[in-house]
Write a protein that holds these residues in place. Structure first.
Motif, PDB file in Angstrom:
ATOM      1  N   ARG A  16     -32.016  33.352  88.798  1.00  0.00           N
ATOM      2  CA  ARG A  16     -32.760  32.137  88.439  1.00  0.00           C
ATOM      3  C   ARG A  16     -32.634  31.865  86.951  1.00  0.00           C
ATOM      4  N   LEU A  17     -32.773  32.911  86.154  1.00  0.00           N
ATOM      5  CA  LEU A  17     -32.657  32.746  84.705  1.00  0.00           C
ATOM      6  C   LEU A  17     -31.240  32.319  84.314  1.00  0.00           C
ATOM      7  N   ALA A  18     -30.239  32.865  84.984  1.00  0.00           N
ATOM      8  CA  ALA A  18     -28.852  32.486  84.699  1.00  0.00           C
ATOM      9  C   ALA A  18     -28.621  31.007  84.988  1.00  0.00           C
ATOM     10  N   ARG A  19     -29.211  30.508  86.059  1.00  0.00           N
ATOM     11  CA  ARG A  19     -29.063  29.082  86.375  1.00  0.00           C
ATOM     12  C   ARG A  19     -29.667  28.216  85.274  1.00  0.00           C
ATOM     13  N   HIS A  20     -30.837  28.628  84.774  1.00  0.00           N
ATOM     14  CA  HIS A  20     -31.450  27.870  83.673  1.00  0.00           C
ATOM     15  C   HIS A  20     -30.576  27.954  82.420  1.00  0.00           C
ATOM     16  N   MET A  21     -30.052  29.130  82.135  1.00  0.00           N
ATOM     17  CA  MET A  21     -29.211  29.287  80.953  1.00  0.00           C
ATOM     18  C   MET A  21     -27.946  28.444  81.059  1.00  0.00           C
ATOM     19  N   ASN A  22     -27.360  28.376  82.238  1.00  0.00           N
ATOM     20  CA  ASN A  22     -26.174  27.532  82.439  1.00  0.00           C
ATOM     21  C   ASN A  22     -26.511  26.061  82.227  1.00  0.00           C
ATOM     22  N   ALA A  23     -27.644  25.636  82.756  1.00  0.00           N
ATOM     23  CA  ALA A  23     -28.066  24.246  82.583  1.00  0.00           C
ATOM     24  C   ALA A  23     -28.291  23.936  81.102  1.00  0.00           C
ATOM     25  N   LEU A  24     -28.908  24.863  80.386  1.00  0.00           N
ATOM     26  CA  LEU A  24     -29.160  24.642  78.966  1.00  0.00           C
ATOM     27  C   LEU A  24     -27.856  24.607  78.169  1.00  0.00           C
ATOM     28  N   THR A  25     -26.888  25.421  78.547  1.00  0.00           N
ATOM     29  CA  THR A  25     -25.586  25.398  77.878  1.00  0.00           C
ATOM     30  C   THR A  25     -24.924  24.043  78.076  1.00  0.00           C
ATOM     31  N   GLU A  26     -24.960  23.527  79.303  1.00  0.00           N
ATOM     32  CA  GLU A  26     -24.370  22.215  79.589  1.00  0.00           C
ATOM     33  C   GLU A  26     -25.058  21.123  78.786  1.00  0.00           C
ATOM     34  N   ILE A  27     -26.380  21.170  78.735  1.00  0.00           N
ATOM     35  CA  ILE A  27     -27.126  20.154  77.991  1.00  0.00           C
ATOM     36  C   ILE A  27     -26.793  20.239  76.505  1.00  0.00           C
ATOM     37  N   ALA A  28     -26.751  21.448  75.957  1.00  0.00           N
ATOM     38  CA  ALA A  28     -26.462  21.619  74.528  1.00  0.00           C
ATOM     39  C   ALA A  28     -25.087  21.055  74.173  1.00  0.00           C
ATOM     40  N   GLU A  29     -24.127  21.204  75.081  1.00  0.00           N
ATOM     41  CA  GLU A  29     -22.781  20.692  74.828  1.00  0.00           C
ATOM     42  C   GLU A  29     -22.741  19.171  74.788  1.00  0.00           C
ATOM     43  N   GLU A  30     -23.737  18.518  75.389  1.00  0.00           N
ATOM     44  CA  GLU A  30     -23.772  17.061  75.463  1.00  0.00           C
ATOM     45  C   GLU A  30     -24.596  16.430  74.346  1.00  0.00           C
ATOM     46  N   THR A  31     -25.212  17.261  73.499  1.00  0.00           N
ATOM     47  CA  THR A  31     -26.145  16.735  72.508  1.00  0.00           C
ATOM     48  C   THR A  31     -25.742  17.166  71.101  1.00  0.00           C
ATOM     49  N   ASP A  32     -26.524  16.692  70.145  1.00  0.00           N
ATOM     50  CA  ASP A  32     -26.342  17.118  68.764  1.00  0.00           C
ATOM     51  C   ASP A  32     -27.683  16.999  68.034  1.00  0.00           C
TER      52      ASP A  32
END
Length: 89
Positions: free
Chosen positions: A49-65
């Motif tokens: 579950r934590l890995a799924r959240h971490m993956n989602a956060l990585t994807e979001i971070a790549e789309e933002t600044d």
């Protein structure tokens, strides 16, 4: 384990959501709410579950600044710290 790490991650994402708009804002609020629920739960989440959240956060971070990216990365770090104390894998 310190559920505070998950709550802090949730708080960071809520602040990021307030600085974002549109679909990104919705995604950040959703992640924030899910982490807040996990922080309040009697039993903590597992590695998967934590890995799924971490993956989602990585994807979001790549789309933002800027501030949004910094807060998302901070939230990721808090989830990672919490995960380091989870027994198992």
């Amino acid at each position: 384990m310190a559920h505070e790490e998950l709550q802090t991650a949730s708080d960071e994402l809520r602040a990021a959501a307030e600085a974002a708009s549109g679909d990104l804002q919705s995604r950040l609020y959703d992640q924030s709410n899910q982490l807040a629920d996990l922080a309040a739960a009697e039993r903590g989440p597992d590695h998967g579950r934590l890995a799924r959240h971490m993956n989602a956060l990585t994807e979001i971070a790549e789309e933002t600044d800027g501030e949004v990216k910094e807060r998302v990365e901070s939230a990721y770090d808090h989830v990672k710290e919490y995960r380091s104390g989870v027994s198992g894998v």
